[in-house]
Write a protein that holds these residues in place. Structure first.
Motif, PDB file in Angstrom:
ATOM      1  N   PRO A  70      -7.495  25.454  29.121  1.00 46.13           N
ATOM      2  CA  PRO A  70      -8.826  25.911  28.696  1.00 46.13           C
ATOM      3  C   PRO A  70      -9.121  25.475  27.270  1.00 46.13           C
ATOM      4  CG  PRO A  70      -7.281  27.743  28.741  1.00 46.13           C
ATOM      5  CD  PRO A  70      -6.564  26.578  29.347  1.00 46.13           C
ATOM      6  N   LYS A  71     -10.400  25.482  26.921  1.00 43.67           N
ATOM      7  CA  LYS A  71     -10.848  25.034  25.608  1.00 43.67           C
ATOM      8  C   LYS A  71     -11.377  26.203  24.788  1.00 43.67           C
ATOM      9  CE  LYS A  71     -10.560  20.452  26.404  1.00 43.67           C
ATOM     10  NZ  LYS A  71      -9.877  19.460  25.553  1.00 43.67           N
ATOM     11  N   ARG A  72     -11.304  26.043  23.489  1.00 46.87           N
ATOM     12  CA  ARG A  72     -11.916  26.965  22.550  1.00 46.87           C
ATOM     13  C   ARG A  72     -12.579  26.152  21.452  1.00 46.87           C
ATOM     14  NH1 ARG A  72      -7.794  32.221  21.830  1.00 46.87           N
ATOM     15  NH2 ARG A  72      -8.054  32.954  23.992  1.00 46.87           N
TER      16      ARG A  72
ATOM     17  N   PRO B 219     -15.659  21.029  17.232  1.00 43.38           N
ATOM     18  CA  PRO B 219     -15.421  20.510  18.576  1.00 43.38           C
ATOM     19  C   PRO B 219     -14.700  21.525  19.452  1.00 43.38           C
ATOM     20  CG  PRO B 219     -13.787  19.644  17.078  1.00 43.38           C
ATOM     21  CD  PRO B 219     -14.766  20.407  16.229  1.00 43.38           C
ATOM     22  N   MET B 220     -14.798  21.329  20.746  1.00 44.40           N
ATOM     23  CA  MET B 220     -14.008  22.099  21.689  1.00 44.40           C
ATOM     24  C   MET B 220     -12.623  21.461  21.783  1.00 44.40           C
ATOM     25  SD  MET B 220     -16.065  24.508  22.592  1.00 44.40           S
ATOM     26  CE  MET B 220     -15.182  25.255  23.976  1.00 44.40           C
ATOM     27  N   VAL B 221     -11.599  22.274  21.621  1.00 47.30           N
ATOM     28  CA  VAL B 221     -10.225  21.777  21.667  1.00 47.30           C
ATOM     29  C   VAL B 221      -9.401  22.671  22.579  1.00 47.30           C
ATOM     30  CG1 VAL B 221     -10.380  20.831  19.334  1.00 47.30           C
ATOM     31  CG2 VAL B 221      -9.492  23.147  19.662  1.00 47.30           C
ATOM     32  N   SER B 222      -8.216  22.224  22.917  1.00 45.74           N
ATOM     33  CA  SER B 222      -7.341  23.016  23.766  1.00 45.74           C
ATOM     34  C   SER B 222      -7.049  24.362  23.111  1.00 45.74           C
ATOM     35  CB  SER B 222      -6.035  22.265  24.024  1.00 45.74           C
ATOM     36  OG  SER B 222      -5.417  21.867  22.818  1.00 45.74           O
ATOM     37  N   ALA B 223      -7.022  25.416  23.926  1.00 47.38           N
ATOM     38  CA  ALA B 223      -6.791  26.766  23.405  1.00 47.38           C
ATOM     39  C   ALA B 223      -5.454  26.864  22.683  1.00 47.38           C
ATOM     40  CB  ALA B 223      -6.854  27.780  24.544  1.00 47.38           C
ATOM     41  N   ILE B 224      -4.478  26.107  23.157  1.00 47.01           N
ATOM     42  CA  ILE B 224      -3.191  25.996  22.480  1.00 47.01           C
ATOM     43  C   ILE B 224      -3.129  24.622  21.818  1.00 47.01           C
ATOM     44  CG2 ILE B 224      -0.683  25.941  22.748  1.00 47.01           C
ATOM     45  CD1 ILE B 224      -0.998  27.649  25.248  1.00 47.01           C
ATOM     46  N   GLY B 225      -2.859  24.608  20.549  1.00 49.20           N
ATOM     47  CA  GLY B 225      -2.657  23.352  19.849  1.00 49.20           C
ATOM     48  C   GLY B 225      -1.175  23.015  19.769  1.00 49.20           C
ATOM     49  N   PHE B 226      -0.859  22.015  18.971  1.00 48.84           N
ATOM     50  CA  PHE B 226       0.549  21.617  18.837  1.00 48.84           C
ATOM     51  C   PHE B 226       0.863  21.328  17.375  1.00 48.84           C
ATOM     52  CE2 PHE B 226       4.127  18.602  18.927  1.00 48.84           C
ATOM     53  CZ  PHE B 226       5.031  19.381  19.640  1.00 48.84           C
TER      54      PHE B 226
ATOM     55  N   ALA C 122       1.068  29.702  28.898  1.00 49.92           N
ATOM     56  CA  ALA C 122       0.643  30.990  28.331  1.00 49.92           C
ATOM     57  C   ALA C 122      -0.815  31.304  28.626  1.00 49.92           C
ATOM     58  CB  ALA C 122       0.873  30.994  26.821  1.00 49.92           C
ATOM     59  N   THR C 123      -1.653  30.298  28.754  1.00 49.95           N
ATOM     60  CA  THR C 123      -3.078  30.547  28.972  1.00 49.95           C
ATOM     61  C   THR C 123      -3.357  31.157  30.339  1.00 49.95           C
ATOM     62  OG1 THR C 123      -3.367  28.260  29.735  1.00 49.95           O
ATOM     63  CG2 THR C 123      -3.840  28.722  27.408  1.00 49.95           C
ATOM     64  N   SER C 124      -2.401  31.068  31.247  1.00 52.98           N
ATOM     65  CA  SER C 124      -2.609  31.626  32.588  1.00 52.98           C
ATOM     66  C   SER C 124      -2.100  33.059  32.706  1.00 52.98           C
ATOM     67  CB  SER C 124      -1.917  30.752  33.642  1.00 52.98           C
ATOM     68  OG  SER C 124      -0.504  30.758  33.451  1.00 52.98           O
ATOM     69  N   ILE C 125      -1.552  33.602  31.627  1.00 60.06           N
ATOM     70  CA  ILE C 125      -1.027  34.973  31.641  1.00 60.06           C
ATOM     71  C   ILE C 125      -2.124  35.940  31.211  1.00 60.06           C
ATOM     72  CG2 ILE C 125       0.656  36.568  30.629  1.00 60.06           C
ATOM     73  CD1 ILE C 125       2.506  34.186  30.181  1.00 60.06           C
ATOM     74  N   SER C 126      -2.444  36.879  32.071  1.00 58.44           N
ATOM     75  CA  SER C 126      -3.415  37.922  31.722  1.00 58.44           C
ATOM     76  C   SER C 126      -2.667  39.177  31.287  1.00 58.44           C
ATOM     77  CB  SER C 126      -4.323  38.228  32.919  1.00 58.44           C
ATOM     78  OG  SER C 126      -3.566  38.690  34.015  1.00 58.44           O
ATOM     79  N   LEU C 127      -3.180  39.824  30.281  1.00 60.34           N
ATOM     80  CA  LEU C 127      -2.554  41.026  29.747  1.00 60.34           C
ATOM     81  C   LEU C 127      -3.491  42.210  29.905  1.00 60.34           C
ATOM     82  CD1 LEU C 127      -1.001  39.590  26.455  1.00 60.34           C
ATOM     83  CD2 LEU C 127       0.175  40.056  28.606  1.00 60.34           C
TER      84      LEU C 127
END
Length: 329
Positions: free
Chosen positions: A4-6, A13-20, A290-295
């Motif tokens: 997903p993007k944020r 810009p829209m970038v990946s929710a997790i960076g590196f 991690a982006t697929s984990i709902s809390l």
């Protein structure tokens, strides 16, 4: 599942929710070799992570050089951030002087094989120089097309506010994780109020929030963590009691410890884009989901019970490592 993007700040810009984060390529957390680093970047790109972070002092240009080599060979499309402001020692110093910033940017662009970078951070603030002057310097680099936007690292809310009034700040990068929560005392709120992206670095606690016990006594002499109070006795044993309880909770949910820790950070706000780092593709695989984990609210309460605010024993930096970090509370 696609990454997903944020949005990287207002109008960014829209970038990946997790960076590196590419700091590990310089060997700060154990041995690193360039070929493995390039393989890791290939895995990062394949995972849909398109927001990469490095700095001029990571390995004295080694990290930037590796990133630049990969970009040249693959033509990968990434939003790239690098940093300036720390002057290597001994003793280590800091400079936000305009000519120094420009010269270091030119060196970074050469290593990165880029005509510009999308985000350029002041790595540490030079306290003697008004932040308004620094903002003007960065504004000129934006006008010249050498950078798209600028950011700040390890700063106080007051610095962010002052700088943003002169030239809008796109991102702020401070340490933030389940064991380093100081940004909750003003930085996160300031960024949200001003439409600034908050970039948590070391969101996995410098490797401690994982499924395997680290072995601090056997860290190499140059390992960043070797003199870090949280990794030294007696703090280390006390910290591991909490970490193992968190691991047990992650196992109960059927996820890795690092993925759960990263999911917690992502859950703290849509303006957050954490930048975990690793030296290997294998470790990347442990947390990239991690982006697929709902809390749920119950999950958050359970995590808070296991890792309450302030649970970590010892400071996050030694006295030497803390030099240059703005303290505000």
């Amino acid at each position: 599942m696609s990454m997903p993007k944020r949005q990287l700040g207002t109008d960014g810009p829209m970038v990946s929710a997790i960076g590196f984060g590419c700091m590990s390529f310089a060997g700060f957390f154990g041995p690193a070799d360039d070929d493995t680093s390039l393989e890791t970047l290939a895995a990062v790109e394949a995972a849909g992570i398109d927001f990469w972070d490095t700095a001029n002092i990571y390995g004295m240009g080694r990290s930037e050089r590796i990133v630049g080599q990969y970009l040249k060979e693959t033509q990968a499309k990434v939003t790239l951030a690098t940093k300036v402001g720390i002057v290597p020692g001994p003793p280590r110093g800091f400079s936000n002087e305009a000519d120094y910033i420009r010269a270091e940017l030119e060196n970074s662009l050469e290593k990165l094989n880029r005509d510009k970078v999308e985000l350029y951070y002041i790595h540490r603030r030079e306290q003697e120089r008004p932040i308004e002057e620094v903002a003007e310097t960065m504004g000129r680099l934006i006008e010249e097309g050498l950078i798209d936007a600028w950011g700040l690292s390890e700063v106080a809310p007051s610095t962010i506010q002052r700088a943003h009034r002169v030239v809008p700040v796109r991102a702020v990068q401070n340490e933030y994780s389940l064991w380093s929560r100081q940004p909750e005392l003003g930085v996160i709120q300031t960024c949200e109020d001003l439409g600034i992206a908050f970039i948590p670095f070391s969101p996995l606690g410098r490797g401690v929030l994982g499924d395997v016990d680290l072995d601090p006594p056997n860290f190499e002499a140059h390992d960043f963590r070797k003199v870090n109070p949280r990794f030294m006795k007696p703090n280390w044993s006390a910290n591991m009691d909490h970490v193992r309880a968190f691991r047990a909770f992650a196992a109960k949910k059927g996820v890795t410890t690092s993925a759960l820790a990263l999911a917690w950070v992502l859950h703290q706000g849509d303006h957050m884009m954490p930048i975990p780092g690793t030296r290997t593709a294998a470790h990347l695989a442990e947390w990239v989901g991690a982006t697929s984990i709902s809390l749920s609210e119950d999950d958050l309460w359970d995590i808070e019970e296991v890792l309450p605010v302030g649970w970590a024993h010892g400071d996050r930096y030694s006295d030497v490592q803390m030099v240059g970090v703005e303290r505000y509370c």
